[in-house]
Design an enzyme around this catalytic site. Structure first.
Site, PDB file in Angstrom:
ATOM      1  N   GLY A   7       0.601  -1.327  -0.321  1.00  0.00           N
ATOM      2  CA  GLY A   7      -0.342   0.171   0.429  1.00  0.00           C
ATOM      3  C   GLY A   7       0.936   1.329   0.421  1.00  0.00           C
ATOM      4  O   GLY A   7       2.442   1.053  -0.062  1.00  0.00           O
ATOM      5  N   GLY A   8       0.054   2.490   0.012  1.00  0.00           N
ATOM      6  CA  GLY A   8       0.848   3.639   0.024  1.00  0.00           C
ATOM      7  C   GLY A   8       1.286   3.804   0.808  1.00  0.00           C
ATOM      8  O   GLY A   8       3.281   4.769   1.190  1.00  0.00           O
ATOM      9  N   GLU A   9       1.670   2.938   2.418  1.00  0.00           N
ATOM     10  CA  GLU A   9       2.271   3.273   3.613  1.00  0.00           C
ATOM     11  C   GLU A   9       3.059   2.389   3.960  1.00  0.00           C
ATOM     12  O   GLU A   9       3.302   2.523   4.880  1.00  0.00           O
ATOM     13  CB  GLU A   9       0.993   3.564   4.954  1.00  0.00           C
ATOM     14  CG  GLU A   9       0.333   2.715   5.165  1.00  0.00           C
ATOM     15  CD  GLU A   9      -0.134   1.569   4.527  1.00  0.00           C
ATOM     16  OE1 GLU A   9      -1.523   0.769   4.860  1.00  0.00           O
ATOM     17  OE2 GLU A   9      -1.194   2.399   3.544  1.00  0.00           O
ATOM     18  N   GLU A  10       3.293   1.677   2.641  1.00  0.00           N
ATOM     19  CA  GLU A  10       4.722   0.956   3.188  1.00  0.00           C
ATOM     20  C   GLU A  10       5.650   0.705   1.826  1.00  0.00           C
ATOM     21  O   GLU A  10       5.978   1.044   1.296  1.00  0.00           O
ATOM     22  CB  GLU A  10       4.335  -0.825   2.552  1.00  0.00           C
ATOM     23  CG  GLU A  10       2.579  -1.028   3.844  1.00  0.00           C
ATOM     24  CD  GLU A  10       1.944  -2.454   2.914  1.00  0.00           C
ATOM     25  OE1 GLU A  10       2.463  -2.802   1.972  1.00  0.00           O
ATOM     26  OE2 GLU A  10       0.983  -2.946   3.767  1.00  0.00           O
TER      27      GLU A  10
END
Length: 98
Positions: A7-10
């Protein structure tokens, strides 16, 4: 072979020439430092930062980079499932110092 999806936060960090226990302590230090940060939203609501880390080490049996990434992703999801804001490593026989 299916590819892991982030995801965008990983994000992924490779640490060459680093033992799993060394990577664990580095990730733990980063996690603890992030936890000390206090911010305030535009609405004036205070909040903190947490981070979860999933670690593994390359094995001679790994034929594809996806093998390594899949184990790290599994460790990350364990960290999230166990309450977040923690470091989880997946040790293996090949990942241990001899």
């Amino acid at each position: 072979m299916s590819r892991p999806v982030w995801g965008g936060e990983e994000f992924v960090v490779f640490l060459p020439d680093t033992w799993l226990d060394q990577a664990f302590w580095l990730a733990e230090e980063i996690r603890a430092d992030l936890a000390t940060i206090r911010l305030t939203s535009e609405e004036g609501i205070p909040f903190g930062i947490t981070a979860s880390f999933g670690l593994t080490q390359c094995q001679t049996a790994d034929q594809y980079p996806d093998d390594l990434l899949r184990r790290a992703d599994s460790a990350l999801y364990q960290a999230k499932h166990q309450g977040r804001n923690r470091v989880i490593s997946i040790p293996t026989a090949a990942a241990q110092k001899t």
